[in-house]
Scaffold this motif. Sequence first.
Motif, PDB file in Angstrom:
ATOM      1  N   ALA A  92      -3.706 -14.238 -11.831  1.00 18.64           N
ATOM      2  CA  ALA A  92      -3.674 -14.539 -10.401  1.00 18.64           C
ATOM      3  C   ALA A  92      -2.244 -14.586  -9.877  1.00 18.64           C
ATOM      4  N   GLU A  93      -1.332 -15.151 -10.650  1.00 17.12           N
ATOM      5  CA  GLU A  93       0.050 -15.256 -10.204  1.00 17.12           C
ATOM      6  C   GLU A  93       0.713 -13.890 -10.079  1.00 17.12           C
ATOM      7  N   THR A  94       0.459 -13.009 -11.036  1.00 20.03           N
ATOM      8  CA  THR A  94       1.077 -11.681 -10.987  1.00 20.03           C
ATOM      9  C   THR A  94       0.389 -10.785  -9.968  1.00 20.03           C
ATOM     10  N   ASP A  95      -0.939 -10.786  -9.976  1.00 17.27           N
ATOM     11  CA  ASP A  95      -1.679  -9.819  -9.166  1.00 17.27           C
ATOM     12  C   ASP A  95      -1.800 -10.226  -7.702  1.00 17.27           C
ATOM     13  N   PHE A  96      -1.618 -11.520  -7.407  1.00 18.23           N
ATOM     14  CA  PHE A  96      -1.674 -11.903  -5.994  1.00 18.23           C
ATOM     15  C   PHE A  96      -0.402 -12.599  -5.512  1.00 18.23           C
ATOM     16  N   VAL A  97       0.005 -13.689  -6.166  1.00 14.09           N
ATOM     17  CA  VAL A  97       1.158 -14.442  -5.653  1.00 14.09           C
ATOM     18  C   VAL A  97       2.423 -13.581  -5.689  1.00 14.09           C
ATOM     19  N   ALA A  98       2.658 -12.890  -6.802  1.00 10.98           N
ATOM     20  CA  ALA A  98       3.828 -12.015  -6.883  1.00 10.98           C
ATOM     21  C   ALA A  98       3.693 -10.841  -5.914  1.00 10.98           C
ATOM     22  N   ALA A  99       2.468 -10.366  -5.703  1.00  5.95           N
ATOM     23  CA  ALA A  99       2.254  -9.302  -4.717  1.00  5.95           C
ATOM     24  C   ALA A  99       2.576  -9.802  -3.311  1.00  5.95           C
ATOM     25  N   LEU A 100       2.234 -11.056  -3.026  1.00 10.97           N
ATOM     26  CA  LEU A 100       2.581 -11.650  -1.739  1.00 10.97           C
ATOM     27  C   LEU A 100       4.092 -11.658  -1.542  1.00 10.97           C
ATOM     28  N   ALA A 101       4.834 -12.024  -2.594  1.00  8.73           N
ATOM     29  CA  ALA A 101       6.296 -12.016  -2.503  1.00  8.73           C
ATOM     30  C   ALA A 101       6.818 -10.619  -2.189  1.00  8.73           C
ATOM     31  N   GLN A 102       6.251  -9.605  -2.832  1.00 11.65           N
ATOM     32  CA  GLN A 102       6.684  -8.229  -2.575  1.00 11.65           C
ATOM     33  C   GLN A 102       6.346  -7.800  -1.154  1.00 11.65           C
ATOM     34  N   CYS A 103       5.167  -8.183  -0.678  1.00 13.32           N
ATOM     35  CA  CYS A 103       4.794  -7.849   0.694  1.00 13.32           C
ATOM     36  C   CYS A 103       5.717  -8.539   1.692  1.00 13.32           C
ATOM     37  N   GLU A 104       6.037  -9.795   1.427  1.00 11.38           N
ATOM     38  CA  GLU A 104       6.960 -10.526   2.304  1.00 11.38           C
ATOM     39  C   GLU A 104       8.314  -9.823   2.355  1.00 11.38           C
ATOM     40  N   ALA A 105       8.845  -9.464   1.178  1.00 10.61           N
ATOM     41  CA  ALA A 105      10.163  -8.826   1.121  1.00 10.61           C
ATOM     42  C   ALA A 105      10.150  -7.473   1.813  1.00 10.61           C
ATOM     43  N   MET A 107       7.990  -6.431   4.208  1.00 14.83           N
ATOM     44  CA  MET A 107       7.754  -6.560   5.646  1.00 14.83           C
ATOM     45  C   MET A 107       8.977  -7.098   6.380  1.00 14.83           C
ATOM     46  N   GLU A 108       9.802  -7.887   5.700  1.00 15.12           N
ATOM     47  CA  GLU A 108      11.055  -8.310   6.326  1.00 15.12           C
ATOM     48  C   GLU A 108      11.909  -7.098   6.671  1.00 15.12           C
ATOM     49  N   LEU A 109      12.022  -6.160   5.723  1.00 16.42           N
ATOM     50  CA  LEU A 109      12.803  -4.942   5.960  1.00 16.42           C
ATOM     51  C   LEU A 109      12.183  -4.112   7.076  1.00 16.42           C
ATOM     52  N   PHE A 110      10.866  -3.962   7.045  1.00 19.26           N
ATOM     53  CA  PHE A 110      10.195  -3.104   8.020  1.00 19.26           C
ATOM     54  C   PHE A 110      10.238  -3.703   9.427  1.00 19.26           C
ATOM     55  N   ARG A 111      10.064  -5.017   9.511  1.00 18.23           N
ATOM     56  CA  ARG A 111      10.092  -5.654  10.835  1.00 18.23           C
ATOM     57  C   ARG A 111      11.487  -5.554  11.446  1.00 18.23           C
ATOM     58  N   ALA A 146      -7.408  -8.441   1.129  1.00 19.86           N
ATOM     59  CA  ALA A 146      -7.517  -9.236   2.354  1.00 19.86           C
ATOM     60  C   ALA A 146      -6.142  -9.469   2.970  1.00 19.86           C
ATOM     61  N   LEU A 147      -5.142  -9.700   2.126  1.00 17.03           N
ATOM     62  CA  LEU A 147      -3.769  -9.858   2.616  1.00 17.03           C
ATOM     63  C   LEU A 147      -3.330  -8.610   3.369  1.00 17.03           C
ATOM     64  N   ALA A 148      -3.574  -7.441   2.765  1.00 16.89           N
ATOM     65  CA  ALA A 148      -3.176  -6.190   3.399  1.00 16.89           C
ATOM     66  C   ALA A 148      -3.913  -5.970   4.718  1.00 16.89           C
ATOM     67  N   GLU A 149      -5.194  -6.346   4.749  1.00 10.05           N
ATOM     68  CA  GLU A 149      -5.961  -6.180   5.985  1.00 10.05           C
ATOM     69  C   GLU A 149      -5.383  -7.053   7.102  1.00 10.05           C
ATOM     70  N   GLY A 150      -5.008  -8.266   6.758  1.00  8.65           N
ATOM     71  CA  GLY A 150      -4.391  -9.137   7.753  1.00  8.65           C
ATOM     72  C   GLY A 150      -3.072  -8.583   8.254  1.00  8.65           C
ATOM     73  N   LEU A 151      -2.259  -8.054   7.340  1.00  6.11           N
ATOM     74  CA  LEU A 151      -0.991  -7.447   7.737  1.00  6.11           C
ATOM     75  C   LEU A 151      -1.224  -6.227   8.626  1.00  6.11           C
ATOM     76  N   ARG A 152      -2.238  -5.439   8.278  1.00  6.87           N
ATOM     77  CA  ARG A 152      -2.534  -4.240   9.064  1.00  6.87           C
ATOM     78  C   ARG A 152      -2.904  -4.621  10.502  1.00  6.87           C
ATOM     79  N   ALA A 153      -3.679  -5.677  10.650  1.00  5.69           N
ATOM     80  CA  ALA A 153      -4.021  -6.147  11.994  1.00  5.69           C
ATOM     81  C   ALA A 153      -2.791  -6.690  12.709  1.00  5.69           C
ATOM     82  N   ASP A 154      -1.917  -7.331  11.947  1.00  7.69           N
ATOM     83  CA  ASP A 154      -0.726  -7.948  12.523  1.00  7.69           C
ATOM     84  C   ASP A 154       0.214  -6.920  13.130  1.00  7.69           C
ATOM     85  N   VAL A 155       0.301  -5.735  12.508  1.00  5.87           N
ATOM     86  CA  VAL A 155       1.253  -4.720  12.986  1.00  5.87           C
ATOM     87  C   VAL A 155       0.538  -3.561  13.682  1.00  5.87           C
TER      88      VAL A 155
END
Length: 235
Positions: A92-105, A107-111, A146-155
């Motif tokens: 869970a930590e690698t496949d989701f929490v670490a993925a969240l960190a990568q998405c955050e990093a 999306m900071e660049l993209f935003r 689900a995280l990606a779907e939320g991000l997709r709606a966000d942008v």
Amino acid sequence: MAREFAARGRNLALCARRLELLEELREELAARHPGIRIGVRRLDVNDHEAVFRVFRELDAELGGIDRVVVNAGIGKGQPVGTGYFHANRETAETDFVAALAQCEAAMELFRERGAGHLVVISSVAAVRGLPGSMTAYSASKAALAALAEGLRADVSGTPIKVSTLYPGYIRTQMNERAGKMPFMIGVEEGSRLLTEAMEREPAGAYVPSWPWRPLAFALRRLPTSVLARMLQRFP
């Protein structure tokens, strides 16, 4: 996938825990495609501070990253309640929490620049909650989708794109010792199909589309008892 993108003339930012393998790959790709730039970094995605630092470093080194592929994952879970919480937690930590960190990093660049393409590699295992050793894995991949779907709606309505890919079974080092798996394809074919899917920038895609797209439709609707009997055929 690095080889596939290099053949398309793309500059590459490559991260993994085994730096020596990345350096070998960089030498190979630079020899084949001398016109591209390749940055490599050692990175354990569970070191969240390092994720943000490395993404920034490679963004600066290459003059901007326009696509990030969140692909790191493990599958070492065990049936819940059998004394292997540590394995399920690591999954869970690698496949989701670490993925969240990568998405955050990413999306900071993209935003900041108002453009970019985030790709998350989920799994067909995300379609349903799966029993046995797959429970924590499927739950983590479903959370990532689900995280990606939320991000997709966000942008939505902006130049920033978010894609969720649902690969089926691809023969990689992660599952090379697995037993019989349905509709397994080789790593070269899987990498080519994943790369082609990313280039289309879809909201979501099953890879390969056949047979996983119709199978996913069916899996969502099967009674749990039927699903359990089907999966008993596979480890």
